[in-house]
Scaffold this motif. Structure first.
Motif, PDB file in Angstrom:
ATOM      1  N   GLN A  92       0.843  -1.182   0.000  1.00  0.00           N
ATOM      2  CA  GLN A  92       0.000   0.000   0.000  1.00  0.00           C
ATOM      3  C   GLN A  92       0.880   1.233   0.000  1.00  0.00           C
ATOM      4  O   GLN A  92       1.648   1.467   0.950  1.00  0.00           O
ATOM      5  CB  GLN A  92      -0.940   0.025   1.196  1.00  0.00           C
ATOM      6  CG  GLN A  92      -1.947   1.157   1.142  1.00  0.00           C
ATOM      7  CD  GLN A  92      -3.085   0.966   2.121  1.00  0.00           C
ATOM      8  OE1 GLN A  92      -2.987   0.198   3.079  1.00  0.00           O
ATOM      9  NE2 GLN A  92      -4.192   1.646   1.883  1.00  0.00           N
ATOM     10  N   ALA A  93       0.792   1.999  -1.073  1.00  0.00           N
ATOM     11  CA  ALA A  93       1.526   3.254  -1.187  1.00  0.00           C
ATOM     12  C   ALA A  93       0.652   4.385  -0.646  1.00  0.00           C
ATOM     13  O   ALA A  93      -0.581   4.259  -0.612  1.00  0.00           O
ATOM     14  CB  ALA A  93       1.899   3.516  -2.639  1.00  0.00           C
TER      15      ALA A  93
ATOM     16  N   LYS B 242      -2.997   5.396  -1.936  1.00  0.00           N
ATOM     17  CA  LYS B 242      -3.467   4.355  -2.853  1.00  0.00           C
ATOM     18  C   LYS B 242      -4.062   3.184  -2.086  1.00  0.00           C
ATOM     19  O   LYS B 242      -3.803   3.024  -0.893  1.00  0.00           O
ATOM     20  CB  LYS B 242      -2.316   3.870  -3.744  1.00  0.00           C
ATOM     21  CG  LYS B 242      -1.781   4.936  -4.684  1.00  0.00           C
ATOM     22  CD  LYS B 242      -0.770   4.348  -5.638  1.00  0.00           C
ATOM     23  CE  LYS B 242      -0.287   5.390  -6.646  1.00  0.00           C
ATOM     24  NZ  LYS B 242       0.700   4.807  -7.613  1.00  0.00           N
ATOM     25  N   GLN B 243      -4.840   2.382  -2.800  1.00  0.00           N
ATOM     26  CA  GLN B 243      -5.414   1.199  -2.183  1.00  0.00           C
ATOM     27  C   GLN B 243      -4.372   0.100  -2.065  1.00  0.00           C
ATOM     28  O   GLN B 243      -3.400   0.049  -2.820  1.00  0.00           O
ATOM     29  CB  GLN B 243      -6.606   0.707  -3.011  1.00  0.00           C
ATOM     30  CG  GLN B 243      -7.823   1.608  -2.960  1.00  0.00           C
ATOM     31  CD  GLN B 243      -9.023   0.991  -3.644  1.00  0.00           C
ATOM     32  OE1 GLN B 243      -8.887   0.222  -4.590  1.00  0.00           O
ATOM     33  NE2 GLN B 243     -10.206   1.319  -3.158  1.00  0.00           N
ATOM     34  N   ARG B 244      -4.592  -0.790  -1.105  1.00  0.00           N
ATOM     35  CA  ARG B 244      -3.721  -1.949  -0.965  1.00  0.00           C
ATOM     36  C   ARG B 244      -3.892  -2.836  -2.194  1.00  0.00           C
ATOM     37  O   ARG B 244      -5.008  -3.079  -2.645  1.00  0.00           O
ATOM     38  CB  ARG B 244      -4.062  -2.715   0.307  1.00  0.00           C
ATOM     39  CG  ARG B 244      -3.101  -3.837   0.647  1.00  0.00           C
ATOM     40  CD  ARG B 244      -3.417  -4.442   1.992  1.00  0.00           C
ATOM     41  NE  ARG B 244      -3.211  -3.495   3.087  1.00  0.00           N
ATOM     42  CZ  ARG B 244      -3.287  -3.826   4.371  1.00  0.00           C
ATOM     43  NH1 ARG B 244      -3.562  -5.080   4.714  1.00  0.00           N
ATOM     44  NH2 ARG B 244      -3.095  -2.918   5.304  1.00  0.00           N
ATOM     45  N   GLU B 245      -2.789  -3.324  -2.739  1.00  0.00           N
ATOM     46  CA  GLU B 245      -2.838  -4.146  -3.937  1.00  0.00           C
ATOM     47  C   GLU B 245      -2.020  -5.422  -3.758  1.00  0.00           C
ATOM     48  O   GLU B 245      -1.010  -5.426  -3.034  1.00  0.00           O
ATOM     49  CB  GLU B 245      -2.311  -3.381  -5.155  1.00  0.00           C
ATOM     50  CG  GLU B 245      -0.862  -2.970  -5.065  1.00  0.00           C
ATOM     51  CD  GLU B 245      -0.339  -2.330  -6.342  1.00  0.00           C
ATOM     52  OE1 GLU B 245      -1.107  -2.222  -7.319  1.00  0.00           O
ATOM     53  OE2 GLU B 245       0.843  -1.943  -6.364  1.00  0.00           O
TER      54      GLU B 245
ATOM     55  N   GLU C 154       8.419   3.430  -7.991  1.00  0.00           N
ATOM     56  CA  GLU C 154       6.995   3.102  -7.866  1.00  0.00           C
ATOM     57  C   GLU C 154       6.743   1.858  -7.030  1.00  0.00           C
ATOM     58  O   GLU C 154       5.583   1.543  -6.730  1.00  0.00           O
ATOM     59  CB  GLU C 154       6.351   2.942  -9.251  1.00  0.00           C
ATOM     60  CG  GLU C 154       7.072   2.001 -10.181  1.00  0.00           C
ATOM     61  CD  GLU C 154       8.062   2.718 -11.094  1.00  0.00           C
ATOM     62  OE1 GLU C 154       8.665   3.728 -10.656  1.00  0.00           O
ATOM     63  OE2 GLU C 154       8.213   2.258 -12.248  1.00  0.00           O
ATOM     64  N   ASP C 155       7.787   1.157  -6.641  1.00  0.00           N
ATOM     65  CA  ASP C 155       7.642   0.022  -5.726  1.00  0.00           C
ATOM     66  C   ASP C 155       7.605   0.472  -4.266  1.00  0.00           C
ATOM     67  O   ASP C 155       7.383  -0.340  -3.369  1.00  0.00           O
ATOM     68  CB  ASP C 155       8.797  -0.973  -5.909  1.00  0.00           C
ATOM     69  CG  ASP C 155       8.789  -1.625  -7.283  1.00  0.00           C
ATOM     70  OD1 ASP C 155       9.888  -1.753  -7.870  1.00  0.00           O
ATOM     71  OD2 ASP C 155       7.702  -2.023  -7.745  1.00  0.00           O
ATOM     72  N   THR C 156       7.833   1.753  -4.032  1.00  0.00           N
ATOM     73  CA  THR C 156       7.813   2.276  -2.668  1.00  0.00           C
ATOM     74  C   THR C 156       6.431   2.114  -2.058  1.00  0.00           C
ATOM     75  O   THR C 156       5.427   2.538  -2.629  1.00  0.00           O
ATOM     76  CB  THR C 156       8.212   3.760  -2.659  1.00  0.00           C
ATOM     77  OG1 THR C 156       9.564   3.880  -3.098  1.00  0.00           O
ATOM     78  CG2 THR C 156       8.063   4.356  -1.273  1.00  0.00           C
TER      79      THR C 156
ATOM     80  N   GLN D 117       8.238  -1.264   5.688  1.00  0.00           N
ATOM     81  CA  GLN D 117       8.384  -0.175   4.717  1.00  0.00           C
ATOM     82  C   GLN D 117       9.493  -0.490   3.715  1.00  0.00           C
ATOM     83  O   GLN D 117      10.605  -0.859   4.103  1.00  0.00           O
ATOM     84  CB  GLN D 117       8.708   1.140   5.425  1.00  0.00           C
ATOM     85  CG  GLN D 117       8.951   2.323   4.501  1.00  0.00           C
ATOM     86  CD  GLN D 117       7.689   2.786   3.804  1.00  0.00           C
ATOM     87  OE1 GLN D 117       6.645   2.946   4.424  1.00  0.00           O
ATOM     88  NE2 GLN D 117       7.786   3.021   2.484  1.00  0.00           N
ATOM     89  N   VAL D 118       9.164  -0.316   2.445  1.00  0.00           N
ATOM     90  CA  VAL D 118      10.157  -0.400   1.367  1.00  0.00           C
ATOM     91  C   VAL D 118      10.173   0.956   0.663  1.00  0.00           C
ATOM     92  O   VAL D 118       9.135   1.434   0.199  1.00  0.00           O
ATOM     93  CB  VAL D 118       9.805  -1.515   0.362  1.00  0.00           C
ATOM     94  CG1 VAL D 118      10.705  -1.446  -0.861  1.00  0.00           C
ATOM     95  CG2 VAL D 118       9.903  -2.878   1.034  1.00  0.00           C
ATOM     96  N   THR D 119      11.341   1.565   0.616  1.00  0.00           N
ATOM     97  CA  THR D 119      11.495   2.863  -0.032  1.00  0.00           C
ATOM     98  C   THR D 119      12.589   2.759  -1.088  1.00  0.00           C
ATOM     99  O   THR D 119      13.703   2.330  -0.784  1.00  0.00           O
ATOM    100  CB  THR D 119      11.860   3.959   0.977  1.00  0.00           C
ATOM    101  OG1 THR D 119      10.855   4.020   1.996  1.00  0.00           O
ATOM    102  CG2 THR D 119      11.961   5.311   0.286  1.00  0.00           C
TER     103      THR D 119
END
Length: 121
Positions: A39-40, A43-46, A88-90, A116-118
Motif C-alpha cells: 500500500q503506497a 493508494k489502495q492496498r494491492e 513506484e515500488d515504494t 516499509q520499502v522505499t
C-alpha cells in the motif's frame, strides 16, 4: 490465532534489491495461501504476489520478472525476493495468510503489521 511478522524492508536506490520475509506463528491447523500486498500513500492496498501451499504462484503484472515469491511450509514462512526495484515500488508491504485454526473451522485471513520499502531515484 495466527501472528505474522515481516522483516527485510528498507531503503534502496533504483535498480537495487531487497528480500522480505514473513514468519507465521501461533496455534493453527493449516496455512493455505500466503502472499504479499503493498500500500503506497494515497493508494489502495494491492496484491503483489501470492503462493498456494502447493507452490502455485500469482504475480501483479507490474512485478512480473522482477519479484519472486517462495515459501517454506515446514517453517511457515513466505519470502519475496525483489530485484530491479523502482521508485513506484515504494510502499508498505504486508504479508498475509489464509489459515484454519482447527480441522473443522472455516478459513480466515490474517495480516502482518507491514514493513516499509522505499526506493530512491
Amino acid at each position: 490465532q495466527v501472528q505474522l511478522v515481516e522483516s527485510g524492508g528498507g531503503l534502496v536506490h533504483t535498480g537495487g534489491f531487497l528480500r522480505l520475509s514473513c514468519a507465521a506463528s501461533g496455534t493453527f491447523f493449516r496455512i493455505y495461501d500466503m502472499g504479499w500486498y503493498r500500500q503506497a500513500p494515497g493508494k489502495q492496498r494491492e496484491l503483489v504476489a501470492a503462493i498456494s501451499s502447493g507452490g502455485s504462484t500469482n504475480y501483479a503484472d507490474s512485478v512480473k520478472g522482477r519479484f519472486t515469491i517462495s515459501r517454506d511450509n515446514a517453517k511457515n514462512t513466505v519470502s519475496l525476493q525483489m530485484n530491479s526495484l523502482q521508485p513506484e515500488d515504494t510502499a508498505v508491504y504486508h504479508c498475509n495468510a489464509d489459515a484454519v485454526l482447527t480441522r473443522i473451522s472455516l478459513s480466515s485471513t490474517y495480516w502482518g503489521q507491514g514493513t516499509q520499502v522505499t526506493v530512491s531515484s
